[in-house]
Every structure is written in structure tokens, then in C-alpha cells.
Design an enzyme around this catalytic site. Structure first.
Site, short mmCIF file in Angstrom:
data_model
loop_
_atom_site.label_atom_id
_atom_site.label_comp_id
_atom_site.label_asym_id
_atom_site.label_seq_id
_atom_site.Cartn_x
_atom_site.Cartn_y
_atom_site.Cartn_z
N HIS A 48 6.25 -0.04 -4.53
CA HIS A 48 5.44 -0.79 -5.50
C HIS A 48 4.20 -0.02 -5.96
O HIS A 48 4.06 0.27 -7.16
CB HIS A 48 5.12 -2.19 -4.96
CG HIS A 48 4.02 -2.88 -5.70
ND1 HIS A 48 4.15 -3.30 -7.00
CD2 HIS A 48 2.75 -3.19 -5.33
CE1 HIS A 48 3.01 -3.86 -7.39
NE2 HIS A 48 2.14 -3.80 -6.40
N HIS A 72 -3.92 0.69 -4.00
CA HIS A 72 -4.47 -0.59 -4.45
C HIS A 72 -4.14 -1.79 -3.55
O HIS A 72 -4.87 -2.77 -3.54
CB HIS A 72 -4.09 -0.88 -5.91
CG HIS A 72 -2.73 -1.51 -6.09
ND1 HIS A 72 -1.59 -0.77 -6.25
CD2 HIS A 72 -2.33 -2.81 -6.14
CE1 HIS A 72 -0.56 -1.58 -6.40
NE2 HIS A 72 -0.97 -2.83 -6.33
N GLU A 76 -5.62 -5.15 1.02
CA GLU A 76 -5.14 -6.53 1.00
C GLU A 76 -3.95 -6.74 1.97
O GLU A 76 -3.88 -7.74 2.66
CB GLU A 76 -4.72 -6.91 -0.43
CG GLU A 76 -4.34 -8.36 -0.63
CD GLU A 76 -5.52 -9.32 -0.50
OE1 GLU A 76 -6.66 -8.85 -0.31
OE2 GLU A 76 -5.29 -10.54 -0.56
N ASP A 77 -3.08 -5.77 2.04
CA ASP A 77 -1.81 -6.00 2.73
C ASP A 77 -1.55 -5.17 3.99
O ASP A 77 -0.47 -5.26 4.57
CB ASP A 77 -0.63 -5.76 1.75
CG ASP A 77 -0.61 -6.81 0.65
OD1 ASP A 77 -1.08 -7.94 0.90
OD2 ASP A 77 -0.15 -6.51 -0.46
N ASP A 139 -0.13 -3.09 -12.23
CA ASP A 139 0.33 -3.84 -11.06
C ASP A 139 1.10 -5.08 -11.52
O ASP A 139 2.20 -5.38 -11.05
CB ASP A 139 -0.91 -4.24 -10.23
CG ASP A 139 -0.59 -5.13 -9.05
OD1 ASP A 139 0.27 -4.76 -8.24
OD2 ASP A 139 -1.21 -6.21 -8.94
MN MN Z 1 0.12 -4.72 -6.10
#
Ligand code: MN
Length: 495
Positions: A48, A72, A76-77, A139
Site C-alpha cells: 500500500h 505514511h 498509525e499502524d 493514499d
Molecule cells: Mn494509507
């Protein structure tokens, strides 16, 4: 999946000075951080951010933005923290990643107040650096292209609605027309899947009928333009299901009543060729009155430039034709991203023959003025509902467009005077301005300009005395550009 060296090669193809080391480090770091994570499609998660980086190379963005794209989703992940990114990749990338992370946390809620509040934060976050928005749009494009793999129908609907209401209009605002169109079509397919399917089906059918006709017209145009010695690139472009659906609603027509689904696009080298081509076309085919639009002389406020005409082709079939230069085309497709590519050239207006570099920067800055204007609206309005309405409706109600004596267009804030006009052209013109002629008549420097006014600035040989400027300094309409110049000039004169 894009390989590491392929990504680096792509960036190097448009930017020979690309920071290879940075790209390699970001690639490896993000790949390791995402590890064995997978997406709902079953692909490795890392595919991704890699695809997002790939989309951004199509827009020819700098190494910093590409590295941001790779990183990016790490904060967050994955277990990676912003501090990690900061210590490894530095301040600039950390702040861009932080911006994208903040946007990712926003969810579009059905509740109005919440919506507006999020929207507001969103705009604020993005306006710090437009590259944050560009990464976010790339994104969103990749997420929309892979939306079908998301299992929850509620989640798919929410993402599609958010794309339609927030990201597609934003793409349009920064001039990324193609991106808007793709985002809308993908959202439309999810939100109204049955209508989408039936339009697509009808398009298939009409395409067969129209294709022959378009080929004929293209051949004829090639023949005529080459006789005229104009080299051009002519292509047919099918309109998107969503744009057709909107047209059906706007004109209250059925699918069967649609007349043209393919538009022709003619790309040429320079501006004079555009008008030359237009003349050739109108001399062979009749045009439909009222459909001709000259967005070259009067560009759209997102910078879009093109000539549009609709002619009556063979069998009385209407055919829409767009004519523009390659450069206008890149800007039409990529908007602000294209401005990075053209930043060495003076593409905005031809009024100034040799702008100094400061002037150039200021002119580029004006491309992003809508962001600042949006911020002003956000700050002035009190309730979230008001914010939502004013930003959704008319972001540009605050602007007037005036003309120079040679018909260059100068966009100004509402309430602007001839002094603002002079400064908008060039600070040295502003400094020497002592009078104005508006629409052929002498006018005071305090005149409030209106849309379409043609303004000529009268200048003094030398700089006027500072006293002339005092009232403007006190004036609430005073622009920052003037404020910046005058006090220093005054102190020079007084000291
Ligand atoms: Mn993303």
C-alpha cells in the site's frame, strides 16, 4: 509490486538530483516496520505505501514527499513512533508524516457538528504543507482502487461518502481534475452501484456506435492540421459514468437521450496553435452556439486553462472538443503537483517579463491562496454548521477578478483598490503608483474594484512621498504585501 530500484529510477527519471539514499532508507524502514502485516485483499501491507509512493512519482514529486508516502502509515499502524521518524529521517519528514497521520485519524461522521469540526481540523492540518494533502490524496486513491476488498459494507460506504464529500472537492480545488474524476467515479460505483452498472452498460453500447464517427473526425482533423503545419496530439476520451449521471440529473434527461459520450482532446505546443486549431475546426464544422468557452483567456480559479467547443459532426452528431497546450494539460491533470514541474518557468501570467525570484515565489504562493482564504472563513464563522456551509458553498465568493490593459487577469480579494491591484502585479509598480484609470476613466486610489474592471496604473518616475501612503497604512483593507514594503521604505526615506 514496485521494486526498490524501480521506485528510485522513477524518481530519478524526472529529478536527477533525487536523494537516492533517503529513498532507499525509507523503503527499507517502512518495509521492515510493516513486517508481515497484510491488507484485507491478502496483499502484504507494505504494497500500500509503495503504491501510494508510485502514484506520487506520476505527479513528479520530490524525494521528501516520496519518502513521506513510504512512511505514511508507520506511526498509525505499526510500533514506530513519530520520535523514531524524527530521529532517523529528520524534522521535515517527521512533520509531513505527522500531518498525514492526523488526517488518517479523522472520520467523516454523519452528525453535522462533528463533521464540520473534523473538516476544520482537517483543513488546518493540511494547510501547513500542501504535500501532506498530496500524500493523503494519493493514499485515498489507492484505498478507493482497492475498496472492493474491504469486507464491511458500512465501512465501504463511509469511505466512499467521505471521498465524495471531502476528498474529491479538495482535489478539484487544487486543480487535480483527473484525480477528482477518478475519486468521484470510484465513490459513485460504491454509493450507487446499480445506477453505476446501468450507465456503464449503456456506455458500452453507445461506444460502439460513436467510435467510428470519432475516428473519422480525428482523421479529418489530422489531415487539416498537418496541412496547416500544426503538430498536434488528438485523442478521444470517454466521459465518466459519474459525470454522465450528473448531466442526466442537471438536464433532466434519460440515458437514451445522451448524445455524446466521447470528447476529443487536441494537445498542441503553444498558445497561438490553440487558437489556430480552433479557427480550423470552426471553418470545417458548425459549432453549437453557447457551448464555446475560452478558459485560456479567463482560466478557472483552480488554474485550469483550455478552449472548449462543441461542433456538429457527421450525421449531426454533437462532439465536444477541448484544445490546449501540453503544459496546460499537465496542469489540468495534476494541478498544484504540476506547478512543481513548471516552477522554473513563468507560467502564471506573461505580464512580467523578468520577475525576480522573490516575485516568483509570491506568485506561486498565490496558487495556494484559497487555503489561506479558507482559514479566514473558518476563523470568522462561529458555529460548526456555518463553517460547513460556507466552506462547502462558495470558497471564492471573496474574490474579484480585474484586468490589466493587455487583458491579463489579476485575482484580488474583495474590497481591493487600485493600489492592491498595482502591488498584485509587482511591488515596484505598487510603490510608484500615484493614480489609476478604471474602465477608461480616472479613478481615485481608494476606489473599490469590481469584477471585470480594467485597471491601468499611473506611476510616478520616482517613488511618491511617504505621506501618500499613510492613509493606506491605517486602512483596514491594507494587504500584507503593502505592509511589508512600506514601513521599510519609509524608514529609508526618513533616516
Ligand atoms: Mn494509507
Amino acid at each position: 509490486m514496485l521494486r526498490q530500484f524501480e521506485l528510485v529510477d522513477r524518481v530519478k527519471s524526472y529529478d536527477p538530483k533525487a536523494n537516492e539514499d533517503l529513498l532507499n532508507r525509507a523503503y527499507v524502514y517502512a518495509m521492515k516496520a510493516h513486517g508481515t502485516q497484510t491488507r484485507e485483499s491478502g496483499d502484504s501491507y507494505f504494497s500500500h505505501p509503495l503504491e501510494v509512493a508510485g502514484i506520487l512519482t506520476n505527479w513528479h514529486l520530490d524525494s521528501i514527499t516520496i519518502a513521506t508516502a513510504l512512511l505514511h502509515d508507520t506511526v498509525e499502524d505499526t510500533l514506530v513512533t513519530l520520535e523514531d521518524i524524527h530521529s532517523i529521517f529528520g524534522e521535515e519528514i517527521a512533520s509531513l508524516v505527522d500531518g498525514v497521520t492526523k488526517l488518517s485519524r479523522l472520520k467523516f461522521k454523519s452528525d453535522q457538528d462533528k463533521q464540520a469540526e473534523n473538516f476544520r481540523k482537517f483543513i488546518l492540518a493540511m494547510s501547513k504543507d500542501l504535500r501532506v494533502l498530496l500524500v493523503k490524496l494519493a493514499d485515498r486513491i489507492h484505498n478507493m482502487r482497492t475498496l472492493k476488498y474491504v469486507k464491511s459494507p458500512e465501512k465501504r460506504q463511509r469511505i466512499a461518502r467521505e471521498t465524495m464529500e471531502i476528498y474529491a472537492p479538495l482535489a478539484e480545488r487544487i486543480g487535480m481534475h483527473e484525480i477528482r474524476s477518478e475519486l468521484e467515479d470510484l465513490s459513485f460505483a460504491e454509493l450507487h452501484s446499480e445506477i453505476y452498472a446501468s450507465i456503464s452498460h449503456t456506455l458500452e453500447h453507445m461506444r460502439k456506435k460513436e467510435e467510428n464517427l470519432i475516428t473519422q473526425v480525428i482523421e479529418k482533423l489530422h489531415e487539416i492540421l498537418s496541412k496547416e503545419g500544426i503538430s498536434s496530439n488528438i485523442s478521444g476520451r470517454e466521459k465518466s459514468p459519474y459525470s454522465i449521471w450528473r448531466k442526466m440529473q442537471r438536464k433532466n434527461i434519460t440515458l437514451e437521450q445522451l448524445s455524446d459520450i466521447i470528447a476529443l482532446r487536441i494537445l498542441v505546443k503553444n498558445l497561438s496553435d490553440c487558437f489556430h486549431v480552433l479557427g480550423c475546426i470552426h471553418s470545417i464544422y458548425s459549432m453549437i452556439p453557447g457551448r464555446f468557452k475560452d478558459y485560456i483567456s479567463v482560466p478557472k480559479d483552480n488554474g485550469y486553462q483550455s478552449l472548449h467547443t462543441t461542433i456538429i459532426g457527421p450525421f449531426n452528431h454533437p462532439i465536444e472538443i477541448q484544445i490546449r497546450t501540453y503544459e496546460m494539460h499537465d496542469i489540468a491533470e495534476m494541478g498544484v503537483a504540476a506547478h512543481w514541474n513548471y516552477k522554473e518557468q513563468n507560467f502564471t501570467t506573461n505580464f512580467l517579463t523578468e520577475p525576480n525570484s522573490e516575485e516568483k515565489v509570491r506568485k506561486e504562493g498565490s496558487q495556494y491562496r484559497w487555503v489561506r482564504e479558507l482559514l479566514e472563513i473558518l476563523e470568522q464563522t462561529s458555529t460548526p454548521k456555518e463553517v460547513l456551509e460556507s466552506t462547502k458553498l462558495e470558497m471564492f465568493a471573496d474574490q474579484v477578478f480585474c484586468f490589466t490593459p493587455i487583458n491579463d487577469i489579476i485575482p484580488l480579494s474583495k474590497g481591493s483598490t487600485p493600489v492592491d491591484f498595482a502591488y498584485a502585479i509587482h511591488s515596484s509598480l505598487g510603490e510608484r503608483c500615484i493614480g489609476a484609470i478604471v474602465n477608461g476613466k480616472p479613478a481615485s486610489l481608494e476606489t473599490i474594484l469590481e469584477n471585470g474592471d480594467q485597471v491601468e496604473i499611473i506611476t510616478a518616475k520616482n517613488q511618491p512621498s511617504p505621506s501618500i501612503w499613510k492613509r493606506f497604512i491605517a486602512d483596514k483593507l491594507m494587504r500584507p504585501s503593502i505592509r511589508k514594503t512600506i514601513p521599510s521604505k519609509q524608514s529609508e526615506t526618513l533616516s
